[in-house]
Design a protein around this motif. Structure first.
Motif, PDB file in Angstrom:
ATOM      1  N   TYR A  79       2.608   5.235   8.047  1.00  0.00           N
ATOM      2  CA  TYR A  79       3.462   4.232   7.411  1.00  0.00           C
ATOM      3  C   TYR A  79       2.748   2.933   7.099  1.00  0.00           C
ATOM      4  O   TYR A  79       3.396   1.884   6.978  1.00  0.00           O
ATOM      5  N   HIS A  80       1.446   2.989   6.939  1.00  0.00           N
ATOM      6  CA  HIS A  80       0.721   1.750   6.613  1.00  0.00           C
ATOM      7  C   HIS A  80      -0.584   2.137   5.920  1.00  0.00           C
ATOM      8  O   HIS A  80      -1.600   2.397   6.577  1.00  0.00           O
ATOM      9  N   CYS A  81      -0.557   2.194   4.574  1.00  0.00           N
ATOM     10  CA  CYS A  81      -1.744   2.594   3.805  1.00  0.00           C
ATOM     11  C   CYS A  81      -1.901   1.697   2.577  1.00  0.00           C
ATOM     12  O   CYS A  81      -0.926   1.408   1.880  1.00  0.00           O
ATOM     13  N   HIS A  82      -3.131   1.291   2.322  1.00  0.00           N
ATOM     14  CA  HIS A  82      -3.437   0.427   1.178  1.00  0.00           C
ATOM     15  C   HIS A  82      -4.241   1.182   0.130  1.00  0.00           C
ATOM     16  O   HIS A  82      -5.418   1.443   0.325  1.00  0.00           O
ATOM     17  N   PRO A  83      -3.624   1.550  -0.992  1.00  0.00           N
ATOM     18  CA  PRO A  83      -4.410   2.126  -2.087  1.00  0.00           C
ATOM     19  C   PRO A  83      -5.106   0.997  -2.842  1.00  0.00           C
ATOM     20  O   PRO A  83      -4.993  -0.174  -2.464  1.00  0.00           O
TER      21      PRO A  83
ATOM     22  N   SER B 161      -2.055   3.703  10.012  1.00  0.00           N
ATOM     23  CA  SER B 161      -3.520   3.679  10.127  1.00  0.00           C
ATOM     24  C   SER B 161      -4.100   2.398   9.539  1.00  0.00           C
ATOM     25  O   SER B 161      -5.238   2.060   9.810  1.00  0.00           O
ATOM     26  N   ASP B 162      -3.296   1.686   8.703  1.00  0.00           N
ATOM     27  CA  ASP B 162      -3.827   0.546   7.945  1.00  0.00           C
ATOM     28  C   ASP B 162      -5.047   0.984   7.133  1.00  0.00           C
ATOM     29  O   ASP B 162      -6.021   0.232   6.970  1.00  0.00           O
ATOM     30  N   ALA B 163      -4.980   2.230   6.630  1.00  0.00           N
ATOM     31  CA  ALA B 163      -6.094   2.784   5.858  1.00  0.00           C
ATOM     32  C   ALA B 163      -6.344   1.932   4.620  1.00  0.00           C
ATOM     33  O   ALA B 163      -5.413   1.578   3.900  1.00  0.00           O
ATOM     34  N   HIS B 164      -7.587   1.596   4.391  1.00  0.00           N
ATOM     35  CA  HIS B 164      -7.996   0.923   3.160  1.00  0.00           C
ATOM     36  C   HIS B 164      -8.897   1.846   2.332  1.00  0.00           C
ATOM     37  O   HIS B 164      -9.460   1.434   1.327  1.00  0.00           O
ATOM     38  N   ARG B 165      -9.043   3.091   2.795  1.00  0.00           N
ATOM     39  CA  ARG B 165      -9.792   4.142   2.076  1.00  0.00           C
ATOM     40  C   ARG B 165      -9.111   5.468   2.404  1.00  0.00           C
ATOM     41  O   ARG B 165      -8.573   5.620   3.504  1.00  0.00           O
TER      42      ARG B 165
ATOM     43  N   THR C 156       1.057  -1.816  -0.108  1.00  0.00           N
ATOM     44  CA  THR C 156       0.051  -2.713  -0.661  1.00  0.00           C
ATOM     45  C   THR C 156       0.327  -4.154  -0.241  1.00  0.00           C
ATOM     46  O   THR C 156       1.451  -4.521   0.089  1.00  0.00           O
ATOM     47  N   HIS C 157      -0.728  -4.964  -0.234  1.00  0.00           N
ATOM     48  CA  HIS C 157      -0.578  -6.366   0.184  1.00  0.00           C
ATOM     49  C   HIS C 157       0.205  -7.177  -0.845  1.00  0.00           C
ATOM     50  O   HIS C 157       0.035  -6.993  -2.059  1.00  0.00           O
ATOM     51  N   TYR C 158       1.032  -8.092  -0.344  1.00  0.00           N
ATOM     52  CA  TYR C 158       1.706  -9.051  -1.220  1.00  0.00           C
ATOM     53  C   TYR C 158       1.600 -10.407  -0.530  1.00  0.00           C
ATOM     54  O   TYR C 158       2.396 -10.754   0.348  1.00  0.00           O
TER      55      TYR C 158
ATOM     56  N   ILE D 167       5.603  -1.980   1.295  1.00  0.00           N
ATOM     57  CA  ILE D 167       4.852  -3.176   0.952  1.00  0.00           C
ATOM     58  C   ILE D 167       4.531  -3.922   2.235  1.00  0.00           C
ATOM     59  O   ILE D 167       5.281  -3.840   3.205  1.00  0.00           O
ATOM     60  N   GLU D 168       3.374  -4.596   2.253  1.00  0.00           N
ATOM     61  CA  GLU D 168       3.027  -5.455   3.386  1.00  0.00           C
ATOM     62  C   GLU D 168       3.031  -6.896   2.881  1.00  0.00           C
ATOM     63  O   GLU D 168       2.131  -7.305   2.133  1.00  0.00           O
ATOM     64  N   ILE D 169       4.049  -7.621   3.282  1.00  0.00           N
ATOM     65  CA  ILE D 169       4.208  -8.994   2.814  1.00  0.00           C
ATOM     66  C   ILE D 169       3.554  -9.947   3.811  1.00  0.00           C
ATOM     67  O   ILE D 169       3.863  -9.921   5.005  1.00  0.00           O
TER      68      ILE D 169
HETATM   69 ZN   LIG Z   1      -2.334  -3.580   6.146  1.00  0.00          ZN
END
Ligand SMILES: [Zn+2]
Ligand SMILES: [Zn+2]
Length: 283
Positions: free
Chosen positions: A18-22, A255-259, A51-53, A105-107
Motif C-alpha cells: 500500500y505504498h509505492c511510487h511510480p 514498501s515505499d518502493a521507488h523502483r 505518488t508524492h503530493y 496518494i502520499e500527501i
Molecule cells: Zn513514500
C-alpha cells in the motif's frame, strides 16, 4: 533488463503493498505497468500507488513536482490528472490478470495544508490517502541534502516534539486514512543524535495514539527502514506493539518502493505484523 527481473515470488499469496511510487514521483523510476508486473511476479494480490503530493508553498525545497510524460510539472489538482487516469487504466487492465490496483496518494504534511488537501480530495476519489511527514519548519529532515540543516536547529527532544505535534494535527484533521512511516526522524536522527532520540519519541506515543483512535487514522508498517539500514521498520517494533495494545489500527504493509524491484520489499518477514486482506477469510 527490466527492473523487476530480480523479483522473487512471495510464498504468501494474498499480500498487498500500500505504498509505492511510480515515476510520476520525481525521486522514483519505473512505470505504473512495470510496478504492476513486478507485483504480479512477487505474487502480490494488490498494489496501491501513492505518488508524492508536496504542496507546501513555504518549503525550503521549493514547490513539489510531479513527472508527467518526462516533464516536471508543479503539483496541482490538474497536473495530477494523468496519474489518476493512468492508475485507473492499469486497474482495469490488471484486474483480470489477478492483480488489484488501487489509487492512492502520499500527501506531504505542512501546517495549514488542510484546505489544499480538501480541494484535492474533492476532485479525485482515492482508495487510500497517506500522510507523509517529511519536514520540520519547512525543511526536509529525511532528505540527504537538508537533514543536517534541519536537525542543527533542534535538540533531539525538540525534534520529536515538533514531529509528533504534526502527526497529532494530521490525525485530528481526519483527512488521511493512514500516517506513513511513523518515526521517520530516525532515518538520519539516530546517527545525528544517537539512541536517545528513540526514548525521547516514546514519550509522545500515548498522545498520538489517542488522536489516531479518535479520528480513525491508521498506521502502516513501512519496510523502507530496512533499506535505510535501521534494522527496523517505520514505526519500529516498540511503537507498533504499543500502538496495537492501545487499539490503534496498524493496517497495511508498505514498501515505499521507488523502483519496481522494491515492490513488496521485506514482506516475507513483515507480513506477520498486519491483518491479512479480507478475502483470505471469505470462504
Ligand atoms: Zn513514500
Ligand atoms: Zn514519505
Amino acid at each position: 533488463m527490466p527492473e523487476h527481473s530480480g523479483v522473487t515470488p512471495l510464498a504468501d499469496p494474498g499480500l498487498a503493498d500500500y505504498h509505492c511510487h511510480p515515476d510520476y514521483s520525481i525521486d522514483a523510476r519505473g512505470t505504473v505497468e512495470e510496478f504492476c508486473e513486478a507485483a504480479l511476479k512477487r505474487n502480490l494480490a494488490e498494489i496501491c500507488f501513492t505518488t508524492h503530493y508536496d504542496a507546501n508553498p513555504l518549503s525550503e525545497s521549493g514547490v513539489g513536482f510531479i513527472r508527467v510524460d518526462g516533464k516536471m510539472l508543479p503539483v496541482s489538482p490538474d497536473n495530477l490528472g494523468p496519474y489518476v487516469d493512468h492508475v485507473r487504466r492499469a486497474a482495469d487492465h490488471y484486474y483480470p490478470l489477478g492483480l488489484s490496483v488501487k489509487l492512492g496518494i502520499e500527501i506531504g504534511w505542512f501546517h495549514g495544508c488542510e484546505e489544499i488537501v480538501e480541494e484535492l480530495l474533492g476532485r479525485y476519489k482515492f482508495d487510500h490517502i497517506l500522510c507523509g511527514i517529511h519536514e520540520l519548519d519547512n525543511i526536509c529532515f529525511c532528505c540527504s541534502g537538508s537533514f543536517q540543516k534541519s536537525f542543527s536547529r533542534y535538540s533531539a527532544e525538540e525534534v520529536v516534539e515538533a514531529y509528533f505535534s504534526q502527526a497529532i494535527s494530521a490525525s485530528r484533521s481526519g483527512l488521511f486514512d493512514c500516517l506513513a512511516h511513523l518515526e521517520y526522524y530516525l532515518k538520519y536522527g539516530l546517527e545525528y543524535y544517537g539512541e536517545g532520540i528513540r526514548a525521547a519519541g516514546r514519550r509522545h506515543f500515548e498522545a498520538l495514539f489517542k488522536a489516531l483512535i479518535e479520528s480513525g487514522t491508521a498506521l502502516e508498517v513501512n519496510t523502507a527502514g530496512i533499506r535505510h539500514g535501521l534494522g527496523e521498520y517505520y514505526p519500529g517494533m516498540a511503537m507498533t506493539n504499543d500502538a496495537r495494545r492501545a487499539g490503534v489500527n496498524v493496517g497495511h504493509l508498505g514498501s515505499d518502493a521507488h523502483r519496481p524491484d522494491q515492490v513488496g520489499f521485506e514482506f516475507e518477514a513483515a507480513s506477520a505484523l498486519v491483518p491479512h486482506p479480507v478475502w483470505w477469510h471469505e470462504d
